[in-house]
Scaffold this motif. Structure first.
Motif, PDB file in Angstrom:
ATOM      1  N   LEU A 261      -0.666   5.261  -2.779  1.00 23.55           N
ATOM      2  CA  LEU A 261       0.205   5.173  -1.612  1.00 23.55           C
ATOM      3  C   LEU A 261       0.753   6.541  -1.214  1.00 23.55           C
ATOM      4  O   LEU A 261       1.028   7.378  -2.068  1.00 23.55           O
ATOM      5  N   ASP A 262       0.930   6.737   0.083  1.00 26.26           N
ATOM      6  CA  ASP A 262       1.525   7.944   0.632  1.00 26.26           C
ATOM      7  C   ASP A 262       2.617   7.539   1.617  1.00 26.26           C
ATOM      8  O   ASP A 262       2.582   6.434   2.179  1.00 26.26           O
ATOM      9  N   THR A 263       3.532   8.442   1.885  1.00 29.86           N
ATOM     10  CA  THR A 263       4.558   8.206   2.890  1.00 29.86           C
ATOM     11  C   THR A 263       3.886   7.872   4.218  1.00 29.86           C
ATOM     12  O   THR A 263       2.928   8.528   4.619  1.00 29.86           O
ATOM     13  N   GLY A 264       4.366   6.819   4.855  1.00 29.55           N
ATOM     14  CA  GLY A 264       3.791   6.379   6.132  1.00 29.55           C
ATOM     15  C   GLY A 264       2.828   5.223   5.995  1.00 29.55           C
ATOM     16  O   GLY A 264       2.532   4.553   6.982  1.00 29.55           O
TER      17      GLY A 264
ATOM     18  N   LEU B  59      14.742  -1.389   0.139  1.00 29.54           N
ATOM     19  CA  LEU B  59      13.794  -2.057  -0.733  1.00 29.54           C
ATOM     20  C   LEU B  59      13.007  -1.024  -1.521  1.00 29.54           C
ATOM     21  O   LEU B  59      12.510  -0.044  -0.975  1.00 29.54           O
ATOM     22  N   SER B  60      12.915  -1.250  -2.821  1.00 28.32           N
ATOM     23  CA  SER B  60      12.199  -0.339  -3.714  1.00 28.32           C
ATOM     24  C   SER B  60      11.382  -1.158  -4.695  1.00 28.32           C
ATOM     25  O   SER B  60      11.827  -2.196  -5.170  1.00 28.32           O
ATOM     26  N   PHE B  61      10.179  -0.690  -4.966  1.00 31.33           N
ATOM     27  CA  PHE B  61       9.343  -1.291  -6.004  1.00 31.33           C
ATOM     28  C   PHE B  61       9.391  -0.348  -7.192  1.00 31.33           C
ATOM     29  O   PHE B  61       9.112   0.844  -7.049  1.00 31.33           O
ATOM     30  N   GLN B  62       9.747  -0.867  -8.376  1.00 30.46           N
ATOM     31  CA  GLN B  62       9.942  -0.027  -9.545  1.00 30.46           C
ATOM     32  C   GLN B  62       9.096  -0.523 -10.711  1.00 30.46           C
ATOM     33  O   GLN B  62       9.009  -1.719 -10.951  1.00 30.46           O
TER      34      GLN B  62
ATOM     35  N   ASN C  74       9.603   3.439  -2.430  1.00 32.20           N
ATOM     36  CA  ASN C  74      10.612   2.949  -1.499  1.00 32.20           C
ATOM     37  C   ASN C  74       9.954   2.625  -0.170  1.00 32.20           C
ATOM     38  O   ASN C  74       9.066   3.350   0.282  1.00 32.20           O
ATOM     39  N   VAL C  75      10.404   1.534   0.459  1.00 28.90           N
ATOM     40  CA  VAL C  75       9.895   1.142   1.768  1.00 28.90           C
ATOM     41  C   VAL C  75      11.068   0.823   2.688  1.00 28.90           C
ATOM     42  O   VAL C  75      12.160   0.497   2.223  1.00 28.90           O
TER      43      VAL C  75
ATOM     44  N   VAL D 225       6.060   2.793   3.743  1.00 31.42           N
ATOM     45  CA  VAL D 225       6.446   3.598   2.588  1.00 31.42           C
ATOM     46  C   VAL D 225       7.232   4.835   3.045  1.00 31.42           C
ATOM     47  O   VAL D 225       6.772   5.575   3.908  1.00 31.42           O
ATOM     48  N   THR D 226       8.430   5.016   2.469  1.00 28.28           N
ATOM     49  CA  THR D 226       9.264   6.172   2.815  1.00 28.28           C
ATOM     50  C   THR D 226       9.299   7.201   1.695  1.00 28.28           C
ATOM     51  O   THR D 226       9.624   8.362   1.925  1.00 28.28           O
TER      52      THR D 226
END
Length: 60
Positions: free
Chosen positions: A7-10, A35-38, A47-48, A54-55
């Motif tokens: 995954l990449d930002t955006g 919202l965060s996936f950990q 983080n999204v 994805v941020t």
């Protein structure tokens, strides 16, 4: 499922899509209202925003 390291930002996650890390699904949590996936095994997180774009991606 999609690997966190891919995954990449955006990038956008589908409504039912959950990133995986360390061969398991990442836990969903809210951190500072976002919202965060950990990962429960390492310190990786994704983080999204509200539209599941994805941020931030932090790989351990």
């Amino acid at each position: 499922m999609i690997a966190a390291q891919d995954l990449d930002t955006g990038d956008e996650l589908g409504l039912y899509e959950t990133p995986e890390c360390c061969d398991i699904s990442m836990d969903e949590a809210f951190v500072n209202g976002q919202l965060s996936f950990q990962c429960v095994v390492c310190d990786t997180y994704v983080n999204v925003d509200g539209s599941r774009t994805v941020t931030e991606v932090s790989l351990a």
